[in-house]
Write a protein that holds these residues in place. Structure first.
Motif, mmCIF file in Angstrom:
data_model
loop_
_atom_site.group_PDB
_atom_site.id
_atom_site.type_symbol
_atom_site.label_atom_id
_atom_site.label_comp_id
_atom_site.label_asym_id
_atom_site.label_seq_id
_atom_site.Cartn_x
_atom_site.Cartn_y
_atom_site.Cartn_z
ATOM 1 N N PRO A 12 0.818 -1.225 0.000
ATOM 2 C CA PRO A 12 0.000 0.000 0.000
ATOM 3 C C PRO A 12 0.851 1.275 0.000
ATOM 4 N N ASP A 13 0.245 2.333 -0.459
ATOM 5 C CA ASP A 13 0.894 3.638 -0.523
ATOM 6 C C ASP A 13 1.211 4.133 0.888
ATOM 7 N N PRO A 14 2.463 4.495 1.188
ATOM 8 C CA PRO A 14 2.821 4.948 2.536
ATOM 9 C C PRO A 14 2.070 6.211 2.968
ATOM 10 N N MET A 15 1.784 7.102 2.030
ATOM 11 C CA MET A 15 1.029 8.311 2.382
ATOM 12 C C MET A 15 -0.405 7.966 2.777
ATOM 13 N N PHE A 16 -0.997 7.009 2.066
ATOM 14 C CA PHE A 16 -2.343 6.560 2.413
ATOM 15 C C PHE A 16 -2.351 5.951 3.814
ATOM 16 N N LEU A 17 -1.345 5.123 4.108
ATOM 17 C CA LEU A 17 -1.259 4.502 5.431
ATOM 18 C C LEU A 17 -1.090 5.549 6.527
ATOM 19 N N ALA A 18 -0.236 6.540 6.277
ATOM 20 C CA ALA A 18 -0.014 7.596 7.269
ATOM 21 C C ALA A 18 -1.285 8.407 7.496
ATOM 22 N N ARG A 19 -1.967 8.758 6.410
ATOM 23 C CA ARG A 19 -3.214 9.520 6.511
ATOM 24 C C ARG A 19 -4.276 8.730 7.280
ATOM 25 N N THR A 20 -4.376 7.454 6.981
ATOM 26 C CA THR A 20 -5.355 6.592 7.650
ATOM 27 C C THR A 20 -5.047 6.485 9.138
ATOM 28 N N GLU A 21 -3.771 6.353 9.470
ATOM 29 C CA GLU A 21 -3.384 6.249 10.880
ATOM 30 C C GLU A 21 -3.691 7.545 11.632
ATOM 31 N N ILE A 22 -3.422 8.675 11.018
ATOM 32 C CA ILE A 22 -3.719 9.964 11.654
ATOM 33 C C ILE A 22 -5.220 10.110 11.873
ATOM 34 N N GLU A 23 -6.009 9.741 10.867
ATOM 35 C CA GLU A 23 -7.467 9.817 11.008
ATOM 36 C C GLU A 23 -7.962 8.895 12.118
ATOM 37 N N MET A 24 -7.361 7.703 12.218
ATOM 38 C CA MET A 24 -7.762 6.750 13.248
ATOM 39 C C MET A 24 -7.470 7.304 14.645
ATOM 40 N N TYR A 25 -6.275 7.855 14.844
ATOM 41 C CA TYR A 25 -5.929 8.410 16.149
ATOM 42 C C TYR A 25 -6.763 9.648 16.471
ATOM 43 N N ASN A 26 -7.062 10.454 15.468
ATOM 44 C CA ASN A 26 -7.910 11.620 15.679
ATOM 45 C C ASN A 26 -9.304 11.180 16.124
ATOM 46 N N LEU A 28 -10.105 8.351 17.570
ATOM 47 C CA LEU A 28 -9.958 7.799 18.919
ATOM 48 C C LEU A 28 -9.946 8.915 19.964
ATOM 49 N N PHE A 29 -9.180 9.965 19.704
ATOM 50 C CA PHE A 29 -9.076 11.076 20.653
ATOM 51 C C PHE A 29 -10.414 11.795 20.817
ATOM 52 N N VAL A 30 -11.106 12.036 19.713
ATOM 53 C CA VAL A 30 -12.392 12.746 19.770
ATOM 54 C C VAL A 30 -13.415 11.937 20.564
ATOM 55 N N LYS A 31 -13.494 10.634 20.271
ATOM 56 C CA LYS A 31 -14.460 9.785 20.981
ATOM 57 C C LYS A 31 -14.112 9.661 22.457
ATOM 58 N N GLN A 68 -9.147 -0.161 24.347
ATOM 59 C CA GLN A 68 -8.793 -0.104 22.927
ATOM 60 C C GLN A 68 -7.642 -1.058 22.613
ATOM 61 N N GLU A 69 -6.678 -1.138 23.529
ATOM 62 C CA GLU A 69 -5.538 -2.040 23.340
ATOM 63 C C GLU A 69 -6.002 -3.498 23.340
ATOM 64 N N LYS A 70 -6.907 -3.839 24.267
ATOM 65 C CA LYS A 70 -7.418 -5.211 24.319
ATOM 66 C C LYS A 70 -8.201 -5.556 23.054
ATOM 67 N N VAL A 71 -9.021 -4.633 22.591
ATOM 68 C CA VAL A 71 -9.776 -4.863 21.353
ATOM 69 C C VAL A 71 -8.805 -5.033 20.182
ATOM 70 N N GLY A 72 -7.763 -4.222 20.143
ATOM 71 C CA GLY A 72 -6.757 -4.333 19.089
ATOM 72 C C GLY A 72 -6.068 -5.685 19.106
#
Length: 95
Positions: A12-26, A28-31, A68-72
């Motif tokens: 996969p494209d590294p930029m796509f992976l980085a963007r996806t990871e940032i969105e995931m953490y964002n 997580l933080f909002v929720k 979240q860690e246990k679910v992961g």
């Protein structure tokens, strides 16, 4: 073209992976923030939280991250089992 010369990049494209990871953490933080603040904050008239509210939010965020860690971990194991089953199925079809 890959970054290190010729050919197409594998995986996969590294930029796509980085963007996806940032969105995931964002997300997580909002929720986590919404959940813990709504659970712990009792007085919105004051701009700052009192000590009890602060420690409630601290405990809540710790528990949220632990969950979240246990679910992961569970999801990782399920994905590994799924990959093994897929490999086994491919091996059986190849015979």
């Amino acid at each position: 073209m890959s970054w290190f010369g010729g050919g197409s990049p594998s995986g996969p494209d590294p930029m796509f992976l980085a963007r996806t990871e940032i969105e995931m953490y964002n997300d997580l933080f909002v929720k986590m923030s919404a959940t813990c603040i709504s659970k712990c904050r009792s007085n919105y008239k004051e701009p700052d939280m009192n000590i009890g509210e602060q420690s409630c939010v601290d405990r809540c965020t710790g528990k949220y991250m632990e969950a979240q860690e246990k679910v992961g971990d569970v999801m990782r194991k399920v994905n590994e089992q799924h990959a093994q089953q897929q490999q086994a199925m491919q091996g059986m079809q190849g015979r």
